[in-house]
Design a protein around this motif. Structure first.
Motif, PDB file in Angstrom:
ATOM      1  N   THR A 115       0.731  -0.937   0.145  1.00 30.51           N
ATOM      2  CA  THR A 115       0.148   0.104   0.256  1.00 30.51           C
ATOM      3  C   THR A 115       0.990   0.999  -0.103  1.00 30.51           C
ATOM      4  N   GLY A 116       0.281   2.768  -0.970  1.00 32.22           N
ATOM      5  CA  GLY A 116       0.741   3.917   0.100  1.00 32.22           C
ATOM      6  C   GLY A 116       0.739   4.325   1.874  1.00 32.22           C
ATOM      7  N   ASP A 117       1.269   5.269   1.557  1.00 31.65           N
ATOM      8  CA  ASP A 117       1.020   5.591   2.934  1.00 31.65           C
ATOM      9  C   ASP A 117      -0.229   6.537   3.235  1.00 31.65           C
ATOM     10  N   GLY A 118      -0.197   7.227   1.917  1.00 32.76           N
ATOM     11  CA  GLY A 118      -1.552   8.176   1.452  1.00 32.76           C
ATOM     12  C   GLY A 118      -2.191   7.255   1.422  1.00 32.76           C
ATOM     13  N   GLU A 119      -2.579   6.129   1.120  1.00 31.73           N
ATOM     14  CA  GLU A 119      -3.572   5.303   1.298  1.00 31.73           C
ATOM     15  C   GLU A 119      -4.432   4.475   2.443  1.00 31.73           C
ATOM     16  N   LEU A 120      -3.315   5.022   3.333  1.00 30.91           N
ATOM     17  CA  LEU A 120      -3.553   4.881   5.075  1.00 30.91           C
ATOM     18  C   LEU A 120      -5.288   5.132   4.719  1.00 30.91           C
ATOM     19  N   ASN A 121      -5.504   6.347   4.187  1.00 26.85           N
ATOM     20  CA  ASN A 121      -6.457   7.483   4.906  1.00 26.85           C
ATOM     21  C   ASN A 121      -7.614   6.436   4.448  1.00 26.85           C
ATOM     22  N   GLU A 122      -7.407   5.288   3.879  1.00 23.41           N
ATOM     23  CA  GLU A 122      -8.546   4.422   3.303  1.00 23.41           C
ATOM     24  C   GLU A 122      -9.282   3.647   4.872  1.00 23.41           C
ATOM     25  N   GLY A 123     -10.784   3.368   4.815  1.00 24.58           N
ATOM     26  CA  GLY A 123     -11.012   2.737   6.445  1.00 24.58           C
ATOM     27  C   GLY A 123     -10.705   0.840   6.539  1.00 24.58           C
ATOM     28  N   THR A 124     -10.536   1.277   4.863  1.00 27.74           N
ATOM     29  CA  THR A 124     -10.763  -0.712   3.849  1.00 27.74           C
ATOM     30  C   THR A 124      -9.530  -0.835   4.678  1.00 27.74           C
ATOM     31  N   VAL A 125      -8.212  -0.916   4.596  1.00 23.34           N
ATOM     32  CA  VAL A 125      -7.178  -1.302   5.002  1.00 23.34           C
ATOM     33  C   VAL A 125      -7.202  -1.310   6.299  1.00 23.34           C
ATOM     34  N   TRP A 126      -7.611  -0.725   7.276  1.00 19.15           N
ATOM     35  CA  TRP A 126      -7.504  -1.310   9.099  1.00 19.15           C
ATOM     36  C   TRP A 126      -8.797  -1.725   9.054  1.00 19.15           C
ATOM     37  N   GLU A 127      -9.734  -1.805   8.083  1.00 19.92           N
ATOM     38  CA  GLU A 127     -10.892  -3.192   8.045  1.00 19.92           C
ATOM     39  C   GLU A 127     -10.480  -4.585   8.421  1.00 19.92           C
ATOM     40  N   SER A 128      -9.303  -4.668   6.467  1.00 23.98           N
ATOM     41  CA  SER A 128      -8.820  -6.012   6.938  1.00 23.98           C
ATOM     42  C   SER A 128      -8.528  -5.957   7.663  1.00 23.98           C
ATOM     43  N   LEU A 129      -7.639  -5.297   8.021  1.00 30.13           N
ATOM     44  CA  LEU A 129      -6.199  -5.822   9.602  1.00 30.13           C
ATOM     45  C   LEU A 129      -6.887  -6.013  10.543  1.00 30.13           C
ATOM     46  N   LEU A 130      -8.483  -5.399  10.828  1.00 27.25           N
ATOM     47  CA  LEU A 130      -8.692  -5.826  11.917  1.00 27.25           C
ATOM     48  C   LEU A 130      -9.722  -7.509  11.997  1.00 27.25           C
ATOM     49  N   VAL A 131      -9.960  -7.969  11.195  1.00 23.49           N
ATOM     50  CA  VAL A 131     -10.160  -8.994  10.165  1.00 23.49           C
ATOM     51  C   VAL A 131      -9.097 -10.352  10.372  1.00 23.49           C
ATOM     52  N   ALA A 132      -7.884  -9.540  10.297  1.00 23.47           N
ATOM     53  CA  ALA A 132      -6.653 -10.386   9.448  1.00 23.47           C
ATOM     54  C   ALA A 132      -6.668 -10.758  10.791  1.00 23.47           C
ATOM     55  N   SER A 133      -6.555  -9.880  12.116  1.00 22.62           N
ATOM     56  CA  SER A 133      -5.931 -10.036  13.674  1.00 22.62           C
ATOM     57  C   SER A 133      -6.860 -10.974  14.680  1.00 22.62           C
ATOM     58  N   ALA A 134      -8.337 -10.954  14.135  1.00 21.40           N
ATOM     59  CA  ALA A 134      -8.930 -11.640  14.468  1.00 21.40           C
ATOM     60  C   ALA A 134      -9.165 -12.540  14.906  1.00 21.40           C
ATOM     61  N   HIS A 135      -8.854 -13.299  12.841  1.00 20.84           N
ATOM     62  CA  HIS A 135      -8.800 -14.625  12.544  1.00 20.84           C
ATOM     63  C   HIS A 135      -7.130 -15.110  12.409  1.00 20.84           C
ATOM     64  N   LYS A 136      -6.379 -14.108  13.086  1.00 21.31           N
ATOM     65  CA  LYS A 136      -4.701 -14.814  13.322  1.00 21.31           C
ATOM     66  C   LYS A 136      -4.209 -15.108  12.195  1.00 21.31           C
ATOM     67  N   VAL A 137      -4.457 -14.438  11.050  1.00 19.44           N
ATOM     68  CA  VAL A 137      -3.747 -14.796   9.694  1.00 19.44           C
ATOM     69  C   VAL A 137      -2.911 -14.222   9.392  1.00 19.44           C
ATOM     70  N   ASN A 138      -1.753 -15.447  10.025  1.00 23.99           N
ATOM     71  CA  ASN A 138      -0.354 -14.537   9.456  1.00 23.99           C
ATOM     72  C   ASN A 138       0.541 -15.071   8.651  1.00 23.99           C
ATOM     73  N   ASN A 139      -0.555 -15.556   7.848  1.00 21.54           N
ATOM     74  CA  ASN A 139       0.387 -15.690   6.101  1.00 21.54           C
ATOM     75  C   ASN A 139       0.549 -14.580   5.331  1.00 21.54           C
ATOM     76  N   LEU A 140      -0.514 -13.492   6.113  1.00 21.46           N
ATOM     77  CA  LEU A 140      -0.660 -11.913   5.001  1.00 21.46           C
ATOM     78  C   LEU A 140       0.194 -10.839   5.785  1.00 21.46           C
ATOM     79  N   THR A 141       1.211 -10.694   4.434  1.00 21.55           N
ATOM     80  CA  THR A 141       2.231  -9.181   5.338  1.00 21.55           C
ATOM     81  C   THR A 141       1.267  -7.695   4.411  1.00 21.55           C
ATOM     82  N   LEU A 142       1.132  -7.135   4.754  1.00 23.70           N
ATOM     83  CA  LEU A 142       0.885  -5.983   3.994  1.00 23.70           C
ATOM     84  C   LEU A 142       2.416  -4.349   4.921  1.00 23.70           C
TER      85      LEU A 142
END
Length: 285
Positions: free
Chosen positions: A145-172
């Motif tokens: 991702t770009g750093d300006g892209e981090l203003n998009e809420g969907t980035v953080w929503e995906s990380l919440l789900v990844a964290s909740a499901h312990k998806v450790n094979n995902l790297t952002l």
């Protein structure tokens, strides 16, 4: 990292930057952001990921999603240098006869998913990572991702789900060049302190110099950083890297240079590379 390996990556990155500069005319492209991402893409495709021109349909390959799709000149250049893409196709940039334009298109071999509208590919990558895990596979799944892209809420929503499901094979991976479009990130919506934000969303974080191949190797070879968390690598980079005349300039986001300017920039690129290599050689001695 062996000296020969590092020199090989540096030469690859130089040739990728040449492609970016040449694509910055006849309609132009997002030059500054592409130059900041070149070393990262070169390292990932040349030395890190299990993805090659001959295994693009193999479900056990690794996956890279370029969410900041406007960096696609760096991706095209990397693909040319590693045999994914015929160099002559770059001459069709912005032509209606081909799919080589300002953002990734899956009709270009090696492109995993269309991107351009920012913020969406972290969720796509999350879905692929979860699918790979459900199949019992150990694919690396990386999304840039770009750093300006981090203003998009969907980035953080995906990380919440990844964290909740312990998806450790995902790297952002964040290309942290400190600009979004034609303004500095910290002047618009400040992001710092960035690493603690990702940690608060349940990620394990490392921060490195995104132009240093040894640091890139150390970080990516350590993945996953946690058995129970998604990983985040913040790569501090410089917009326009390799061309001092346009480095860290807000007005060099999108560029459409004349053919004469392109030739001058290519000379500058090679001059800068020679200076860098000479400096590194003296340091080693």
């Amino acid at each position: 990292m062996k000296l020969e390996q590092k020199e090989h990556l540096q030469q690859l990155a130089l040739r990728v930057r040449e492609h970016i500069v040449r694509l910055s005319t006849d309609g132009g492209c997002f030059t500054g952001a592409s130059l900041s991402c070149a070393d990262l893409l070169v390292y990932l495709y040349a030395d890190c990921l299990n993805v090659r021109p001959d295994n693009l349909t193999d479900p056990t390959r690794d996956y890279l999603f370029l969410s900041k799709g406007h960096d696609v000149p760096a991706l095209y250049g990397t693909f040319v240098e590693l045999g994914f893409l015929d160099k002559d196709r770059l001459n069709q940039h912005l032509s209606t006869d081909d799919h080589i334009y300002w953002h990734p298109n899956r009709n270009v071999p090696g492109v995993e998913f269309h991107s351009g509208s920012l913020g969406h590919l972290p969720s796509v990558a999350l879905g692929v990572a979860m699918d790979c895990r459900m199949r019992g596979q150990d694919n690396k799944v990386i999304v840039i991702t770009g750093d300006g892209e981090l203003n998009e809420g969907t980035v953080w929503e995906s990380l919440l789900v990844a964290s909740a499901h312990k998806v450790n094979n995902l790297t952002l991976v964040v290309d942290r060049n400190h600009f979004q479009a034609n303004v500095a990130t910290e002047d618009l919506i400040p992001l710092e302190p960035l690493a603690p934000k990702f940690e608060a969303f349940g990620c394990e974080v490392r921060r490195i110099d995104g132009h240093d191949f040894e640091q890139l190797e150390a970080a990516f070879s350590a993945l996953p950083f946690s058995d129970t968390k998604p990983s985040v690598i913040i790569c501090d980079t410089v917009r326009g890297r390799g061309l001092p005349s346009i480095e860290a300039r807000a007005d060099r986001w999108f560029c459409n240079f004349s053919s004469e300017e392109v030739e001058e920039l290519l000379r500058e690129l090679h001059s800068q590379e020679a200076t860098t290599l000479t400096s590194e050689t003296l340091t080693v001695r």
